[in-house]
Design a protein around this motif. Structure first.
Motif, PDB file in Angstrom:
ATOM      1  N   ILE A 191     -13.539 -25.673 -81.919  1.00 29.21           N
ATOM      2  CA  ILE A 191     -12.430 -24.809 -81.520  1.00 29.21           C
ATOM      3  C   ILE A 191     -12.572 -23.434 -82.171  1.00 29.21           C
ATOM      4  CG2 ILE A 191      -9.928 -24.505 -81.628  1.00 29.21           C
ATOM      5  CD1 ILE A 191     -10.794 -26.644 -79.664  1.00 29.21           C
ATOM      6  N   ALA A 192     -13.018 -23.419 -83.436  1.00 35.75           N
ATOM      7  CA  ALA A 192     -13.214 -22.150 -84.134  1.00 35.75           C
ATOM      8  C   ALA A 192     -14.234 -21.280 -83.400  1.00 35.75           C
ATOM      9  CB  ALA A 192     -13.660 -22.401 -85.572  1.00 35.75           C
ATOM     10  N   GLU A 193     -15.354 -21.853 -83.062  1.00 38.32           N
ATOM     11  CA  GLU A 193     -16.401 -21.075 -82.387  1.00 38.32           C
ATOM     12  C   GLU A 193     -15.985 -20.677 -80.977  1.00 38.32           C
ATOM     13  OE1 GLU A 193     -18.980 -19.753 -83.856  1.00 38.32           O
ATOM     14  OE2 GLU A 193     -18.187 -20.682 -85.680  1.00 38.32           O
ATOM     15  N   ALA A 194     -15.168 -21.516 -80.331  1.00 34.39           N
ATOM     16  CA  ALA A 194     -14.675 -21.166 -79.001  1.00 34.39           C
ATOM     17  C   ALA A 194     -13.770 -19.940 -79.076  1.00 34.39           C
ATOM     18  CB  ALA A 194     -13.928 -22.347 -78.385  1.00 34.39           C
ATOM     19  N   ASN A 195     -12.916 -19.885 -80.079  1.00 35.33           N
ATOM     20  CA  ASN A 195     -12.042 -18.722 -80.218  1.00 35.33           C
ATOM     21  C   ASN A 195     -12.832 -17.473 -80.562  1.00 35.33           C
ATOM     22  OD1 ASN A 195      -8.896 -19.200 -80.154  1.00 35.33           O
ATOM     23  ND2 ASN A 195      -9.778 -21.065 -81.000  1.00 35.33           N
ATOM     24  N   VAL A 196     -13.848 -17.624 -81.393  1.00 34.52           N
ATOM     25  CA  VAL A 196     -14.711 -16.481 -81.705  1.00 34.52           C
ATOM     26  C   VAL A 196     -15.418 -16.001 -80.441  1.00 34.52           C
ATOM     27  CG1 VAL A 196     -16.780 -15.756 -82.955  1.00 34.52           C
ATOM     28  CG2 VAL A 196     -15.033 -17.110 -84.130  1.00 34.52           C
ATOM     29  N   ALA A 197     -15.890 -16.950 -79.620  1.00 35.62           N
ATOM     30  CA  ALA A 197     -16.574 -16.593 -78.371  1.00 35.62           C
ATOM     31  C   ALA A 197     -15.622 -15.869 -77.418  1.00 35.62           C
ATOM     32  CB  ALA A 197     -17.141 -17.848 -77.717  1.00 35.62           C
ATOM     33  N   ALA A 198     -14.364 -16.336 -77.337  1.00 32.83           N
ATOM     34  CA  ALA A 198     -13.386 -15.663 -76.471  1.00 32.83           C
ATOM     35  C   ALA A 198     -13.111 -14.250 -76.975  1.00 32.83           C
ATOM     36  CB  ALA A 198     -12.098 -16.483 -76.425  1.00 32.83           C
ATOM     37  N   PHE A 199     -13.007 -14.099 -78.293  1.00 29.96           N
ATOM     38  CA  PHE A 199     -12.781 -12.783 -78.892  1.00 29.96           C
ATOM     39  C   PHE A 199     -13.934 -11.837 -78.558  1.00 29.96           C
ATOM     40  CE2 PHE A 199     -13.366 -10.035 -82.704  1.00 29.96           C
ATOM     41  CZ  PHE A 199     -12.201  -9.287 -82.594  1.00 29.96           C
ATOM     42  N   ARG A 200     -15.152 -12.323 -78.708  1.00 28.32           N
ATOM     43  CA  ARG A 200     -16.316 -11.489 -78.401  1.00 28.32           C
ATOM     44  C   ARG A 200     -16.402 -11.177 -76.912  1.00 28.32           C
ATOM     45  NH1 ARG A 200     -20.932 -14.564 -82.114  1.00 28.32           N
ATOM     46  NH2 ARG A 200     -20.232 -13.729 -84.148  1.00 28.32           N
ATOM     47  N   ALA A 201     -16.012 -12.151 -76.063  1.00 23.48           N
ATOM     48  CA  ALA A 201     -16.047 -11.926 -74.616  1.00 23.48           C
ATOM     49  C   ALA A 201     -15.077 -10.816 -74.229  1.00 23.48           C
ATOM     50  CB  ALA A 201     -15.699 -13.226 -73.880  1.00 23.48           C
ATOM     51  N   GLY A 202     -13.898 -10.785 -74.860  1.00 20.32           N
ATOM     52  CA  GLY A 202     -12.944  -9.712 -74.588  1.00 20.32           C
ATOM     53  C   GLY A 202     -13.502  -8.357 -74.998  1.00 20.32           C
ATOM     54  N   TRP A 203     -14.155  -8.305 -76.160  1.00 15.24           N
ATOM     55  CA  TRP A 203     -14.785  -7.064 -76.611  1.00 15.24           C
ATOM     56  C   TRP A 203     -15.850  -6.603 -75.610  1.00 15.24           C
ATOM     57  CZ3 TRP A 203     -14.439  -3.945 -81.121  1.00 15.24           C
ATOM     58  CH2 TRP A 203     -15.480  -3.037 -81.291  1.00 15.24           C
ATOM     59  N   ASN A 204     -16.709  -7.529 -75.212  1.00 11.74           N
ATOM     60  CA  ASN A 204     -17.797  -7.190 -74.280  1.00 11.74           C
ATOM     61  C   ASN A 204     -17.254  -6.780 -72.913  1.00 11.74           C
ATOM     62  OD1 ASN A 204     -19.697  -7.773 -76.253  1.00 11.74           O
ATOM     63  ND2 ASN A 204     -19.888  -9.910 -75.616  1.00 11.74           N
ATOM     64  N   PHE A 205     -16.142  -7.416 -72.479  1.00 12.23           N
ATOM     65  CA  PHE A 205     -15.536  -7.050 -71.200  1.00 12.23           C
ATOM     66  C   PHE A 205     -15.087  -5.591 -71.236  1.00 12.23           C
ATOM     67  CE2 PHE A 205     -11.773  -6.605 -68.475  1.00 12.23           C
ATOM     68  CZ  PHE A 205     -12.296  -6.994 -67.260  1.00 12.23           C
ATOM     69  N   GLY A 206     -14.450  -5.191 -72.325  1.00 18.56           N
ATOM     70  CA  GLY A 206     -14.019  -3.797 -72.438  1.00 18.56           C
ATOM     71  C   GLY A 206     -15.179  -2.830 -72.408  1.00 18.56           C
ATOM     72  N   GLU A 207     -16.280  -3.233 -73.028  1.00 19.28           N
ATOM     73  CA  GLU A 207     -17.437  -2.340 -73.119  1.00 19.28           C
ATOM     74  C   GLU A 207     -18.180  -2.213 -71.800  1.00 19.28           C
ATOM     75  OE1 GLU A 207     -20.731  -1.393 -76.526  1.00 19.28           O
ATOM     76  OE2 GLU A 207     -20.081  -3.464 -76.256  1.00 19.28           O
ATOM     77  N   THR A 208     -18.115  -3.237 -70.941  1.00 20.56           N
ATOM     78  CA  THR A 208     -18.947  -3.238 -69.733  1.00 20.56           C
ATOM     79  C   THR A 208     -18.176  -2.961 -68.444  1.00 20.56           C
ATOM     80  OG1 THR A 208     -18.688  -5.648 -69.582  1.00 20.56           O
ATOM     81  CG2 THR A 208     -20.633  -4.812 -70.730  1.00 20.56           C
ATOM     82  N   THR A 209     -16.877  -3.254 -68.403  1.00 17.93           N
ATOM     83  CA  THR A 209     -16.140  -3.048 -67.156  1.00 17.93           C
ATOM     84  C   THR A 209     -15.873  -1.571 -66.922  1.00 17.93           C
ATOM     85  OG1 THR A 209     -14.160  -3.650 -65.909  1.00 17.93           O
ATOM     86  CG2 THR A 209     -13.883  -3.281 -68.256  1.00 17.93           C
ATOM     87  N   GLU A 210     -15.855  -1.165 -65.665  1.00 22.66           N
ATOM     88  CA  GLU A 210     -15.596   0.235 -65.334  1.00 22.66           C
ATOM     89  C   GLU A 210     -14.108   0.576 -65.380  1.00 22.66           C
ATOM     90  OE1 GLU A 210     -17.347   1.061 -61.589  1.00 22.66           O
ATOM     91  OE2 GLU A 210     -19.414   0.715 -62.260  1.00 22.66           O
TER      92      GLU A 210
END
Length: 439
Positions: A191-210
């Motif tokens: 669960i810890a790593e899943a939350n970290v992965a979701a956090f990183r996915a949100g960061w990456n989404f902001g960086e890549t979406t137009e």
């Protein structure tokens, strides 16, 4: 784009983790060096049904590169996790403000539950705002496929996806949040790593979406703070530390007689952790027993405290009058809330001033001390203890729900800066009569 200040509000159902999300964003903002002020806002403990307006929970954060004093009125950014959160908060967002919406929750039934006849994302009612439709739930579930979680377990991490996105938008540090998640879920590493992965996915989404073409920077508030070591602190925690410091400076044991009541219970919880500092906590069966035990402790030589809110003050008034008559030092900590009696336990109001000043039988004046900010609760506790010990009287300390749950940077004082609260007790007769006999 550089800004001097920003107000962000996270809003969703009580189970959406908005308080945790806001708290983590606040912690990273504090570590970055901004001045800040927060306003957690949540419904009563008896939760309204999910997806309804009374069940909306929110967390507002105002941070800046200069000294600020309030959490702000109008959020520049609203993160709405469902239709109820949007409808409950959109009226506070000024025209031109940014609105991030979890489109996955805008089903017809969910919208009808809060009075939307048509989708606000399509009917033009949000044309005056910069709306960012983001399928938060879908993106979170997609990002966590490899962890083998159920859909319900994966959905719970959507608040971390939102936190990652906002952290990218405002250049917040990420290491502290990832370390926090691993500590929080240490017994459940997946669960810890899943939350970290979701956090990183949100960061990456902001960086890549137009859709998010601009990120923002709010510089540290180096000019706002005197030199020292700072930490982020809430009002109830600062008040708890202030009571412990006061007892240590008075060279007296600290005794808390209390009955749990929102929003004062956190002080009981915190002080119960500090037995190593000579703190004794007693959870009584009711408010009257709580202050009765505290008054007995004062008679026995302790720095005595009782914590409560408005309804409890009404029950404690007779014992407060007794403390005035007996001239015993007693701190009555009232974390005020809205409404009379049992109403609005999680809402803020400075409702008890007249009760604190006059709510006793006969002539029973009591000093009243009131902090102005969450960090000031520490100094207010020391001042209330100083008055109580020096003048042998009960003292009211009036905080409130906003100060109790809100937070701001606090400079940790050196021990040498704290006042000496020791009182020299008389060990012999007060004086001698003219014939030489003792009075």
């Amino acid at each position: 784009r550089r800004l001097d200040r920003v107000i962000i509000r996270f809003a969703g159902d009580s189970g959406d983790g908005m308080q945790l999300t806001g708290d983590r964003f606040t912690s990273e903002t504090a570590s970055f060096g901004n001045d800040l002020s927060t306003l957690p806002n949540f419904p009563a403990e008896i939760r309204a049904p999910a997806g309804t307006l009374p069940g909306v929970s929110s967390f507002q954060l105002h941070f800046a590169d200069h000294d600020i004093l309030t959490p702000g009125d109008a959020p520049d950014v609203l993160v709405a996790m469902n239709p109820a959160a949007l409808r409950a908060n959109i009226g506070d967002v000024p025209r031109g403000g940014e609105v991030i919406v979890n489109t996955d929750e805008f089903a017809k039934r969910a919208m009808a539950k809060v009075g939307y006849d048509s989708s606000p994302l399509e009917d033009g009612s949000l044309d005056g705002y910069r709306v960012h439709p983001v399928p938060l739930t879908t993106l979170t579930i997609e990002a966590l496929k490899e962890f083998g979680l159920s859909r319900k377990e994966a959905e719970r991490s959507k608040n971390m996806f939102a936190l990652g996105l906002l952290s990218w938008m405002y250049h917040r540090p990420t290491e502290g949040t990832e370390a926090f998640l691993r500590r929080k879920f240490a017994s459940r590493p997946r669960i810890a790593e899943a939350n970290v992965a979701a956090f990183r996915a949100g960061w990456n989404f902001g960086e890549t979406t137009e859709d998010f073409a601009v990120s923002y920077e709010v510089a540290p508030a180096t000019r706002a703070f005197p030199t020292g070591t700072y930490r982020n602190i809430s009002g109830n925690l600062a008040l708890s530390y202030g009571l412990i410091a006061a007892a240590r400076q008075a060279d007296l044991p600290l005794y808390l007689g209390s009955y749990p009541i929102t929003p004062a219970s956190d002080i009981l919880h915190e002080l119960s952790r500090h037995k190593n500092f000579g703190v004794r906590t007693f959870q009584a069966e009711d408010e009257i027993a709580g202050i009765g035990a505290a008054l007995g402790a004062a008679f026995g030589g302790s720095l005595a405290v009782t914590t409560t809110s408005g309804p409890g003050v009404a029950l404690k008034s007779e014992t407060i009058g007794l403390a005035v008559s007996l001239e015993l030092p007693l701190l009555v900590v009232d974390i005020q809330r809205g409404g009379p009696s049992t109403g609005l336990p999680t809402k803020t109001e400075q409702a008890d001033l007249l009760q604190a000043m006059y709510g006793r039988n006969g002539e029973a004046p009591v000093p009243v001390v009131a902090p102005r900010t969450p960090a000031d609760c520490f100094d207010a506790a020391l001042e209330a203890a100083r008055i109580a010990l020096a003048y042998r009287t009960p003292v009211f300390l009036l905080s409130d729900g906003y100060l109790a749950n809100g937070s701001e940077p606090w400079r940790i004082p050196d021990i040498d800066e704290l006042p000496d609260l020791r009182v020299q007790f008389t060990t012999g007769p007060n004086h001698r009569l003219e014939d030489g006999s003792e009075a």
